[in-house]
Scaffold this motif. Structure first.
Motif, PDB file in Angstrom:
ATOM      1  N   ASN A 113       0.825  -1.213   0.000  1.00 58.76           N
ATOM      2  CA  ASN A 113       0.000   0.000   0.000  1.00 58.76           C
ATOM      3  C   ASN A 113       0.862   1.267   0.000  1.00 58.76           C
ATOM      4  O   ASN A 113       0.538   2.256  -0.676  1.00 58.76           O
ATOM      5  CB  ASN A 113      -0.970   0.001   1.189  1.00 58.76           C
ATOM      6  N   GLU A 114       2.001   1.224   0.696  1.00 62.55           N
ATOM      7  CA  GLU A 114       2.897   2.388   0.703  1.00 62.55           C
ATOM      8  C   GLU A 114       3.580   2.549  -0.656  1.00 62.55           C
ATOM      9  O   GLU A 114       3.783   3.668  -1.137  1.00 62.55           O
ATOM     10  CB  GLU A 114       3.954   2.226   1.798  1.00 62.55           C
ATOM     11  N   TRP A 115       3.929   1.426  -1.276  1.00 66.50           N
ATOM     12  CA  TRP A 115       4.576   1.455  -2.597  1.00 66.50           C
ATOM     13  C   TRP A 115       3.621   2.055  -3.633  1.00 66.50           C
ATOM     14  O   TRP A 115       4.015   2.899  -4.444  1.00 66.50           O
ATOM     15  CB  TRP A 115       4.983   0.031  -2.990  1.00 66.50           C
ATOM     16  N   GLN A 116       2.362   1.626  -3.582  1.00 65.84           N
ATOM     17  CA  GLN A 116       1.392   2.113  -4.564  1.00 65.84           C
ATOM     18  C   GLN A 116       1.031   3.582  -4.318  1.00 65.84           C
ATOM     19  O   GLN A 116       0.748   4.323  -5.252  1.00 65.84           O
ATOM     20  CB  GLN A 116       0.139   1.235  -4.524  1.00 65.84           C
ATOM     21  N   ALA A 117       1.063   3.992  -3.045  1.00 66.74           N
ATOM     22  CA  ALA A 117       0.693   5.384  -2.713  1.00 66.74           C
ATOM     23  C   ALA A 117       1.799   6.365  -3.075  1.00 66.74           C
ATOM     24  O   ALA A 117       1.520   7.491  -3.520  1.00 66.74           O
ATOM     25  CB  ALA A 117       0.365   5.482  -1.222  1.00 66.74           C
ATOM     26  N   ASN A 118       3.065   5.956  -2.919  1.00 66.42           N
ATOM     27  CA  ASN A 118       4.166   6.904  -3.152  1.00 66.42           C
ATOM     28  C   ASN A 118       5.434   6.129  -3.518  1.00 66.42           C
ATOM     29  O   ASN A 118       6.367   6.044  -2.728  1.00 66.42           O
ATOM     30  CB  ASN A 118       4.400   7.762  -1.905  1.00 66.42           C
ATOM     31  N   GLN A 119       5.456   5.564  -4.713  1.00 69.32           N
ATOM     32  CA  GLN A 119       6.584   4.729  -5.137  1.00 69.32           C
ATOM     33  C   GLN A 119       7.894   5.517  -5.122  1.00 69.32           C
ATOM     34  O   GLN A 119       8.893   5.058  -4.564  1.00 69.32           O
ATOM     35  CB  GLN A 119       6.325   4.168  -6.538  1.00 69.32           C
ATOM     36  N   GLU A 120       7.903   6.696  -5.703  1.00 68.44           N
ATOM     37  CA  GLU A 120       9.138   7.469  -5.812  1.00 68.44           C
ATOM     38  C   GLU A 120       9.676   7.833  -4.434  1.00 68.44           C
ATOM     39  O   GLU A 120      10.878   7.710  -4.160  1.00 68.44           O
ATOM     40  CB  GLU A 120       8.881   8.743  -6.642  1.00 68.44           C
ATOM     41  N   GLY A 121       8.777   8.275  -3.547  1.00 70.80           N
ATOM     42  CA  GLY A 121       9.202   8.655  -2.199  1.00 70.80           C
ATOM     43  C   GLY A 121       9.758   7.476  -1.420  1.00 70.80           C
ATOM     44  O   GLY A 121      10.757   7.609  -0.691  1.00 70.80           O
ATOM     45  N   LEU A 122       9.140   6.307  -1.586  1.00 69.03           N
ATOM     46  CA  LEU A 122       9.586   5.114  -0.875  1.00 69.03           C
ATOM     47  C   LEU A 122      10.945   4.644  -1.393  1.00 69.03           C
ATOM     48  O   LEU A 122      11.817   4.232  -0.608  1.00 69.03           O
ATOM     49  CB  LEU A 122       8.543   4.002  -1.017  1.00 69.03           C
ATOM     50  N   ILE A 123      11.134   4.728  -2.702  1.00 75.63           N
ATOM     51  CA  ILE A 123      12.429   4.338  -3.283  1.00 75.63           C
ATOM     52  C   ILE A 123      13.541   5.249  -2.742  1.00 75.63           C
ATOM     53  O   ILE A 123      14.620   4.781  -2.353  1.00 75.63           O
ATOM     54  CB  ILE A 123      12.378   4.394  -4.829  1.00 75.63           C
TER      55      ILE A 123
END
Length: 891
Positions: free
Chosen positions: A650-660
């Motif tokens: 859910n975090e990856w789908q919500a903000n992939q760039e920020g998580l990376i």
């Protein structure tokens, strides 16, 4: 009766022979036979092998022993022939480290019967059969003449053609003709004109599809490569070699030295004899020649070519009844991923699929069976044979590869088809021995002595059938629905087979499927347990309980065989609940990996119904299945682990760039990504850049089971590789040497016992050093025979005393980790070890497996052997602990 099991040998199939010999060693009925391991090395020495070496993953793991190996910068594994010319005393010294050399005239002092699991030249060509007959030792399988015919593909073709068997077009030429032909394209043109395209190129005296290729188009370059492969010749061009990186050069030499896929060593390099891979590496680095021709010293003298037969490929085991009449067992269809059923396809689960009986009209199946029996008699085979062939849509049968010895791995056609008539591996081996003695009597050599031996064996077999010995009923639960379900089946079958040949246990195979909300349990008949993999088994237990009409007929035909060896066998799968399981058995061996099994779910159900089981309890299992929680708990108690974090869908789908960006700020590439709550090695990847991280997340978070083509290419996923779908995964630092003077990966097993006061006592075995071919250790390398390299004990230091000091530190850390996690029964702990000055060791735990793989080749058996446990005794100790623990809890 003492049974000498001959395994290993001089051929290129020695690793399959070695694994097959281990299967026979473990499965011989212990009430009837005593197994004596006779290892034949690649120089033809007969060695009464110390039993602990039988459980090594490959021959090269123990022979030649580590102490006899010359220094190798690139740590190439070798067979003994790569040591070069040694003195008689040097050979004797090497052999004495693993066993005792015996000569043929001494055979009679050690065993009464020779069970042959040797393959290829010197093993199934009449050589060993003649030697045994000279010394009056009865042996398994076909005699001298039929063995000699069975190995020579050219002679077979001539005899089959003369007997009216359908045959493809063929052609041959010699090595000398090939080497003297300047332009190979002219020869290709002639062959295309004579036998057409596509055609098969074969090494006439090899088995297991070694040296076999299919040429589908008029391509001169591929033609040359295929013929060279059959002749065990390799051409190396300096311009190509010099472009390779160091890693690529090492990989090239490793593959070339592999007797299954490469040409093997020793070789002639432009007429210079080279024994060792390291010497070949150096030769290619320094030679001034633009082209180097490498030729194996035992290459083929000719090449056989056959027109390709379109149709379904099959393999059929033929056996004899007690009157000498051949009975063809149900032929198995081979569904391949490629045109060629090659060595890896034959012996690695998941590389091909077996369907029994072959999916064609009944009349066509019967035609295959009739032709196989006719060929069995025509070539004067005895006892059993494996006959391969093709059948086309018209029902025309082409038999192309009769073998007097079959592969004897647990999932081989040999056992797979025997199970269809109700024989488990132990029973089938008893049948082979009994029928072979009867065949040897017919030769008139020592026939009165052999008849007495046969009468005694028959009496003992009958006594077993009528005996009322009370055995412990043990359910072996295998399968599951995790990405490790296929390895679980391999483990479960191995446990079943070890217990079925014992005098103490009566194993009952149980398949688990369903989902986390609803476990489905099925008691399985032996033929379903020996299906190719977990998915095939699931399909069969869900199918209506009705045997194929052809199998019904074969079962009836074979009644004279089975009635002698089989007691009350289960015929159809039976769905049961945990309550019914508790009424059927006394104890359970959980052979599951990942979820369910290692997560406490099955343990919860077994405790509910009061059944003792193997391994850790519910709470410990719930912790160790969770790699993140395991690491957190160990770090809290001062154990070194990798820095780690969880990535949620859910975090990856919500903000992939920020998580990376967050991941890249906390970790440096390369990193390790893997499922956080599954078993070992499935979808464990070394991530070297952002593109690979994104591909890994896309695969892990995909919505459907189907693979995504883009990420598959980025991650270089193999065909049939398991990659689960998850809502989160684990990222951790890639563990490196970090300034240590020595750095290695190890895996260590342990066993728990209860002392007289009921206290838990840990026995931690010497860990194995594990060497990965790729970036991370694969499932195949961990568990499958002939794959991977494990060195037991691990090589911590060259000095023995220093190694002992380091080993004690490592084992103490493994023990402490097990105690923190409340591991019970047994476990496998994977770790990295950094060794600093003054022999100080830092052990970094990677993961803890509460139900480790128990396949025949897994290295936990190498470790237990050092402490005196044969696999059966280790399994018995595991079950005994489970039963004692349950008895104590009941008060």
């Amino acid at each position: 009766m003492k049974i000498g099991i001959f395994f290993g040998g001089q051929s290129r199939e020695r690793e399959i022979s070695f694994a097959g010999g281990r299967t026979v060693y473990d499965n011989l009925n212990k009430s009837l036979f005593e197994a004596i391991p006779v290892f034949v090395d690649s120089l033809g020495n007969f060695i009464l092998l110390n039993w602990e070496y039988i459980y090594k993953g490959t021959i090269r793991d123990f022979y030649p022993p580590v102490g006899a190996l010359p220094a190798s910068t690139h740590q190439f594994q070798i067979y003994i022939e790569s040591l070069g010319e040694l003195s008689h005393e040097e050979y004797e010294s090497i052999i004495n480290q693993v066993g005792k050399k015996i000569s043929p005239d001494e055979f009679k002092h050690y065993f009464d019967f020779a069970f042959l699991t040797l393959h290829g030249p010197f093993g199934e060509d009449g050589n060993i059969q003649g030697l045994l007959e000279w010394y009056n030792i009865p042996y398994s399988g076909s005699g001298i003449l039929s063995s000699a015919i069975g190995i020579n593909k050219q002679v077979q073709k001539d005899l089959m053609r003369n007997a009216g068997f359908a045959s493809p077009k063929t052609a041959t030429f010699t090595r000398k003709e090939w080497l003297s032909t300047e332009y190979k394209g002219d020869l290709l043109e002639k062959l295309v004109h004579k036998i057409g395209l596509p055609f098969v190129i074969k090494a006439p005296n090899q088995g297991s599809s070694i040296g076999v290729s299919v040429l589908s188009e008029k391509d001169n370059e591929r033609f040359v490569a295929a013929v060279n492969r059959s002749l065990f010749i390799q051409e190396v061009y300096a311009s190509t070699w010099n472009e390779y990186s160091e890693t690529q050069k090492v990989k090239f030499i490793t593959t070339l030295a592999d007797i299954r896929e490469g040409i093997g060593l020793p070789i002639y390099a432009n007429d210079q004899l080279i024994y060792h891979p390291e010497d070949l590496f150096n030769y290619l680095n320094t030679t001034k020649a633009e082209k180097t021709v490498l030729m194996n010293v035992n290459g083929e003298e000719s090449v056989l070519l056959e027109s390709f037969i379109p149709g379904k490929e099959f393999s059929c085991i033929v056996v004899q009844d007690e009157n000498g009449k051949p009975i063809a067992l149900p032929p198995t269809e081979i569904i391949k991923g490629t045109d060629l059923f090659d060595y890896r396809s034959k012996y690695l689960p998941g590389m091909s699929r077996k369907v029994t009986p072959i999916n064609i009209p009944d009349a066509h199946i019967e035609k295959i069976r009739t032709e196989c029996c006719r060929l069995f008699e025509q070539l004067q085979f005895n006892v059993y044979a494996r006959i391969d062939g093709f059948v086309n849509s018209l029902g025309e049968v082409f038999l192309n590869d009769p073998n007097t010895t079959s592969g004897m791995l647990p999932s081989s056609f040999f056992f797979h088809q025997a199970a269809e008539i109700g024989l488990n591996p132990s029973q089938f081996l008893t049948y082979i021995i009994r029928t072979s003695i009867a065949e040897r009597i017919k030769t008139g050599k020592a026939n009165i002595r052999l008849q007495k031996s046969l009468d005694a064996l028959d009496a003992n077999i009958l006594a077993l059938q009528t005996a009322s010995t009370e055995k412990i009923r043990a359910a072996v639960i295998m399968g599951g629905f995790s990405s490790e379900r296929h390895i679980s089946v391999e483990s479960g079958r191995n446990i079943y087979e070890k217990l079925s040949s014992s005098v103490k246990y009566q194993p009952i195979p149980v398949f688990l499927t369903g989902n986390e909300q609803q476990h489905e349990l099925y008691v399985m008949p032996i033929n379903i347990m020996l299906k190719d993999n977990a998915d095939d088994i699931r399909e069969k237990v869900h199918a209506p309980n009705e045997k194929h009409p052809v199998i019904k007929r074969i079962v009836a035909e074979a009644k004279g065989i089975t009635s002698k060896y089989v007691g009350n066998a289960i015929e159809y799968p039976q769905a049961i609940g945990y309550e019914e399981l508790a009424e059927m058995v006394d104890v359970v061996f959980i052979a599951l990996h990942g979820r369910p099994g290692e997560d406490g779910a099955v343990q919860t159900e077994l405790e509910r119904v009061g059944l003792p089981y193997n391994g850790s309890g519910v709470e410990s299992s719930r912790i160790t299945i969770n790699k993140y929680e395991t690491n957190r708990l160990l770090r809290q108690h001062g154990i070194s682990v990798a820095n780690h974090t969880l990535v949620y869908k859910n975090e990856w789908q919500a903000n992939q760039e920020g998580l990376i960006k967050k991941i890249e700020s906390e970790f440096n590439y390369p990193i390790i990504a893997k499922p956080a709550d599954d078993g070992c090695s499935s979808a464990v990847k070394k991530i070297k850049n952002r593109q690979e991280l994104i591909a890994f997340a896309q695969m892990m978070f995909r919505e459907t089971p189907e693979f995504l083509s883009g990420p598959v290419q980025v991650l270089s996923l193999k065909r049939n590789e398991e990659f689960p779908q998850k809502s989160y995964f684990l990222i951790e630092d890639l563990i490196t040497a970090n300034g240590a003077k020595h750095f290695l990966e190890v895996t260590g097993g342990l066993l728990t016992k209860l002392d007289d006061q009921g206290n838990l006592v840990y026995e931690v075995f010497e860990p194995s050093e594990t060497l990965a071919v790729g970036e991370v250790l694969s499932l195949e390398e961990k568990f499958l025979a002939g794959e991977g390299q494990n060195i037991t004990p691990a090589r911590y230091a060259k000095d023995k005393e220093a190694s002992k000091i380091i080993s004690a530190q490592v084992r103490e850390t493994l023990k402490k980790a097990a105690q923190i996690l409340q591991v019970e029964g047994y476990a496998r702990i994977d770790a990295f070890v950094r060794i600093y000055e003054n022999n100080r060791a830092e052990t970094i735990i990677i993961e803890v497996n509460s139900l480790p793989g128990m396949t025949p080749a897994t290295c936990i058996f190498h470790q237990t052997a050092l402490n005196g446990y044969k696999p059966y005794h280790f399994i018995d100790a595991i079950l005994d602990f489970g039963m004692k623990k349950r008895a104590l809890s009941n008060g």
